[in-house]
Design a protein around this motif. Structure first.
Motif, PDB file in Angstrom:
ATOM      1  N   LEU A  47      77.570  26.889  53.788  1.00 24.36           N
ATOM      2  CA  LEU A  47      76.269  26.767  54.453  1.00 24.36           C
ATOM      3  C   LEU A  47      76.340  25.794  55.620  1.00 24.36           C
ATOM      4  O   LEU A  47      75.891  26.103  56.716  1.00 24.36           O
ATOM      5  N   PRO A  61      76.331  27.409  48.388  1.00 26.09           N
ATOM      6  CA  PRO A  61      75.200  27.714  47.507  1.00 26.09           C
ATOM      7  C   PRO A  61      75.485  27.265  46.073  1.00 26.09           C
ATOM      8  O   PRO A  61      76.554  27.532  45.523  1.00 26.09           O
ATOM      9  N   ASP A  63      74.244  28.394  43.443  1.00 18.46           N
ATOM     10  CA  ASP A  63      74.228  29.507  42.493  1.00 18.46           C
ATOM     11  C   ASP A  63      75.320  30.535  42.787  1.00 18.46           C
ATOM     12  O   ASP A  63      75.283  31.646  42.251  1.00 18.46           O
ATOM     13  N   ALA A  64      76.282  30.181  43.627  1.00 17.33           N
ATOM     14  CA  ALA A  64      77.407  31.093  43.888  1.00 17.33           C
ATOM     15  C   ALA A  64      78.221  31.265  42.615  1.00 17.33           C
ATOM     16  O   ALA A  64      78.246  30.390  41.743  1.00 17.33           O
ATOM     17  N   GLY A  92      77.069  21.673  45.946  1.00 14.61           N
ATOM     18  CA  GLY A  92      76.359  22.908  45.656  1.00 14.61           C
ATOM     19  C   GLY A  92      74.872  22.702  45.869  1.00 14.61           C
ATOM     20  O   GLY A  92      74.248  21.884  45.180  1.00 14.61           O
ATOM     21  N   GLU A  93      74.303  23.417  46.828  1.00 15.45           N
ATOM     22  CA  GLU A  93      72.895  23.247  47.173  1.00 15.45           C
ATOM     23  C   GLU A  93      72.023  24.156  46.319  1.00 15.45           C
ATOM     24  O   GLU A  93      72.313  25.337  46.154  1.00 15.45           O
ATOM     25  N   SER A  94      70.949  23.609  45.746  1.00 18.73           N
ATOM     26  CA  SER A  94      70.038  24.417  44.939  1.00 18.73           C
ATOM     27  C   SER A  94      69.344  25.451  45.804  1.00 18.73           C
ATOM     28  O   SER A  94      68.880  25.144  46.909  1.00 18.73           O
ATOM     29  N   SER A  95      69.273  26.676  45.316  1.00 19.16           N
ATOM     30  CA  SER A  95      68.610  27.735  46.085  1.00 19.16           C
ATOM     31  C   SER A  95      67.099  27.598  46.032  1.00 19.16           C
ATOM     32  O   SER A  95      66.388  28.010  46.944  1.00 19.16           O
ATOM     33  N   ASP A  96      66.578  27.007  44.951  1.00 22.01           N
ATOM     34  CA  ASP A  96      65.132  26.816  44.805  1.00 22.01           C
ATOM     35  C   ASP A  96      64.875  25.416  44.254  1.00 22.01           C
ATOM     36  O   ASP A  96      64.497  25.246  43.093  1.00 22.01           O
ATOM     37  N   LYS A 109      72.308  20.734  43.515  1.00 21.88           N
ATOM     38  CA  LYS A 109      72.628  21.258  42.189  1.00 21.88           C
ATOM     39  C   LYS A 109      73.792  20.467  41.584  1.00 21.88           C
ATOM     40  O   LYS A 109      73.758  20.080  40.425  1.00 21.88           O
TER      41      LYS A 109
END
Length: 285
Positions: A47, A61, A63-64, A92-96, A109
Motif C-alpha cells: 500500500l 493489507p 487481511d491479505a 499490516g493495515e486494518s481494512s476497517d 492490525k
C-alpha cells in the motif's frame, strides 16, 4: 549445429529436469539476486513505503492471505540493497479500523520488525503475528520481545485473552490493552504469577465499573510481581470492590502462592482515599 534425434532427446530431458527443480522450489539459477527495496515497494501487495530516521516502513493489507504475506516477508527479509535502511518494519493495515476519534489514529492490525532480526526469531514472530491477527477483536499486535495486543472492545476482551494466551507467542506472557480514549483496562499478564481465573475476574471488574481505570501492572521483564490498581471509584464502590477482591474464592489468584496485592483509589468528600489488600485475603509477605 544439426539436431540429431539423440541430441533432441537429451535437451528435452534437461528441460524436464529444469522444470522439476522449479516445481520443487529449487532455484533454477544460482545467479538470481534478491529484490531491492524499491522493487518490493512496487509490488501490488504494498500500500505504501515510507523511509526516514533509519527505518523503512512497508505497509500491506492486514487481511491479505497469510501465504502471500509470508512469501513477501521472506523476500523483504532477504533484501540486498546498500541503500536500504538499517531497519525494515512490515505493517499490516486494518481494512476497517475501529476509529474512536478522528484525531486519534487507530492501531494497525499488526506490525513486525523484519530487519535486523535473527532468521529463527523472525520466523517465530512472523507466524505468531499472523496467527494472533486471525483472532477477531485483536489488533495492534507486536510480537517481538514482550508481545503486545490491543483489544477492540471490552466484549471481545475475554475471548481474545483466552485464545491468545494459549498461543506460543503469548504463552510466556503479554500485555493486553483495551482500545479506548482513556486508559480503562490494561493487563500485563505474567502467567507464572497470576492465574487465569484472576485475569477473568479483572476483566469482569472493568465491565462492572465502566468509569474506572483498571490496571494489572507488572514489569515486562524480570523480576515480575504484578499489582492490581483500580482508580476513579466512589467510596461506596471502593468498599464494595474491596469486599469482592478479598473473598476467599480468589485465594489462588497468584499461581506462585504469593499474595496478589491490589490498591483501590476513590474520590470523596475528603479527597482521594486508598484501600489496599490482597486477592482472597491471602497474607502478604
Amino acid at each position: 549445429m544439426r539436431l540429431t534425434p539423440r541430441l533432441v532427446a537429451g535437451l528435452t530431458g534437461l528441460a524436464g529436469v529444469g522444470m522439476l527443480l522449479v516445481s520443487c522450489g529449487v532455484p533454477a539459477s544460482i545467479d538470481s539476486a534478491p529484490s531491492s527495496i524499491e522493487e518490493l515497494c512496487a509490488e501490488p501487495l504494498v500500500l505504501t513505503c515510507e523511509s526516514g530516521g533509519g527505518t523503512t516502513i512497508v505497509v500491506v493489507p492486514g487481511d491479505a492471505a497469510d501465504e502471500r504475506v509470508t512469501e513477501f516477508a521472506h523476500r523483504l527479509y532477504d533484501t540486498d540493497d546498500e541503500e536500504t535502511s538499517s531497519e525494515i518494519v512490515l505493517r499490516g493495515e486494518s481494512s476497517d479500523p475501529r476509529v474512536l476519534d478522528p484525531e486519534v489514529s487507530a492501531p494497525p492490525k499488526w506490525e513486525l520488525t523484519v530487519r535486523p532480526a535473527e532468521p529463527e526469531q523472525f520466523e517465530v514472530a512472523l507466524s505468531g503475528t499472523l496467527a494472533a491477527a486471525a483472532v477477531p477483536g485483536a489488533v495492534g499486535i507486536f510480537a517481538q520481545g514482550w508481545p503486545h495486543v490491543t483489544v477492540e472492545t471490552l466484549d471481545a476482551f475475554e475471548d481474545v485473552f483466552t485464545r491468545l494466551s494459549a498461543m506460543p507467542l503469548f504463552e510466556a506472557g503479554g500485555t493486553y490493552t483495551l482500545q479506548s480514549l482513556d486508559e480503562h483496562l490494561r493487563i500485563v499478564h505474567v502467567p507464572t504469577r497470576t492465574a487465569d481465573s484472576a485475569i477473568l475476574e479483572i476483566i469482569g471488574i472493568a465491565r462492572d465499573y465502566p468509569a474506572a481505570e483498571v490496571l494489572l501492572e507488572a514489569m515486562e521483564s524480570e523480576p515480575q510481581y504484578p499489582t492490581f490498581y483500580v482508580s476513579g471509584l466512589s467510596p461506596a464502590q471502593a468498599a464494595e470492590l474491596d469486599a469482592r477482591l478479598s473473598d476467599p474464592r480468589l485465594a489462588t489468584a497468584d499461581v506462585d502462592g504469593y499474595a496478589l496485592e491490589y490498591v483501590l483509589g476513590s474520590l470523596g468528600e475528603y479527597g482521594t482515599t486508598y484501600l489496599g489488600g490482597t486477592f482472597g485475603g491471602v497474607p502478604a509477605g
